[in-house]
Scaffold this active site. Structure first.
Site, mmCIF file in Angstrom:
data_model
loop_
_atom_site.group_PDB
_atom_site.id
_atom_site.type_symbol
_atom_site.label_atom_id
_atom_site.label_comp_id
_atom_site.label_asym_id
_atom_site.label_seq_id
_atom_site.Cartn_x
_atom_site.Cartn_y
_atom_site.Cartn_z
ATOM 1 N N LYS A 96 -2.491 -2.093 -3.155
ATOM 2 C CA LYS A 96 -3.547 -1.243 -2.587
ATOM 3 C C LYS A 96 -3.146 0.222 -2.769
ATOM 4 C CE LYS A 96 -6.281 -0.285 1.568
ATOM 5 N NZ LYS A 96 -6.702 -0.733 2.911
ATOM 6 N N GLU B 48 0.823 -1.216 0.000
ATOM 7 C CA GLU B 48 0.000 0.000 0.000
ATOM 8 C C GLU B 48 0.858 1.268 0.000
ATOM 9 O OE1 GLU B 48 -3.545 2.241 2.585
ATOM 10 O OE2 GLU B 48 -2.782 0.294 3.242
#
Length: 342
Positions: free
Chosen positions: A222, A177
């Site tokens: 992500k 992420e």
């Protein structure tokens, strides 16, 4: 190992399903509870997450995985049932947030570096024993008049790569992420700048992942969507956000990655849903796109629950509604009319 990691990643990306981010730190959940005048107690944190995890229709039909905290991974519901068992009954994969948070980067650029690599190998072994199938590490990239610097981008990309290879070594799928946060300087955080920075961050992240030997087929990404800063005066259309985001991803994300699960990044519930649906209406993408939302799934449910177990049924209806809307968005079939009618 490669085959099993890919199988977990593919299950997390099952069509029409997404990931519930229920990994709010104690500090973050305290802020959310404060907005509805609730104290941040262990029992209330347990009850709130129990309400979410026991939302049977939402969890079985629309959620493939849940990101937990260390506390929640080993926590039990009020009746003594382990949360892990509740998720297993719904065929939902438990995940775990493993970073220790973002801290100020040395220097005067206002940037942050995520910490938590020390002892991570040992912690991952323990998480795997407890049944975690995937993990999450969030890097925070700031936009202002001097940031992001090359040093900050490279340092965060390197940490993400070290985290990812340690996860795969433990048999856990890493969710990578790298988030370009939306609360940067409004004078510098235009949509154009966000696209350029997001592309640069992704390019450096995948370079470090390859150097570390990470199996791209056994991870998920992500990322943020390409948006102007939350204080910007720009108001791009849903279609423009979708088009620009997909274009950046196509340029910088290898086709070997099994899927992309977006964070909501300060968007309203409906904005996060509409942008995802519009992206899924764009053809020719090499990877599926879904959601990994926290606030955008939980907002209404949190307010409806309001700290009372007797409100579980109504709060679960609210949570199920948002989960279903985002499921439709992951299939590219959501409409605002459907949302309001439901």
């Amino acid at each position: 190992m490669t085959k099993s990691l890919n199988a977990i990643a593919q299950k997390l990306m099952e069509p029409g399903k997404g990931i519930l981010a229920a990994d709010e730190s104690e500090g973050t959940i305290a802020k959310r509870f404060a907005k509805i005048n609730l104290p941040n107690s262990l029992d209330l944190r347990r009850d709130y997450r129990e309400m979410l995890f026991r939302s049977t229709e939402a969890m079985t039909s629309y959620i493939s995985g849940v990101i937990l905290t260390e506390e929640t991974l080993e926590q039990h519901a009020a009746d003594g049932t382990a949360f892990r068992a509740i998720l297993a009954d719904a065929d939902v994969i438990p995940g775990i947030k493993v970073d220790r948070g973002a801290f100020p980067m040395p220097g005067d650029s206002g940037e942050k570096i995520t910490e938590g690599l020390d002892g991570l190998r040992q912690r991952l072994t323990r998480y795997a024993e407890l049944g975690a199938g995937f993990a999450k590490w969030r890097a925070v990239i700031t936009i202002n008049d001097v940031a992001p610097t090359r040093n900050n981008i490279r340092a965060n990309a390197h940490a993400l790569a070290r985290y990812a290879i340690l996860c795969q070594e433990a048999g856990i799928v890493p969710v990578v992420e790298p988030e370009v946060v939306g609360d940067g300087d409004p004078g510098n955080h235009s949509m154009e700048r966000c696209a350029a920075v997001t592309g640069d961050v992704l390019e450096n992240t995948f370079k470090e992942l390859r150097l570390a030997g990470v199996d791209l087929g056994g991870m998920l990404l992500k990322p943020n969507m390409v948006l102007p800063g939350i204080n910007s005066r720009e108001r791009p259309s849903v279609e423009d956000v979708a088009r620009r985001t997909v274009a950046v991803l196509r340029e910088h994300v290898p086709a070997a990655v099994p899927g992309i699960a977006f964070l909501s990044g300060g968007q309203t519930d409906e904005e996060a849903t509409s942008h995802l649906s519009a992206m899924n209406q764009i053809s020719g993408k090499p990877w599926p796109l879904t959601f990994s939302y926290g606030r955008a799934l939980q907002n209404v449910a949190l307010r409806t629950w309001a700290g009372r177990r007797e409100n579980f049924p109504q709060a679960q209806v609210a949570f199920t509604h948002r989960a279903r809307m985002n499921s439709l968005a992951a299939l590219g079939t959501w409409t605002g009319e459907l949302d309001r009618a439901a």
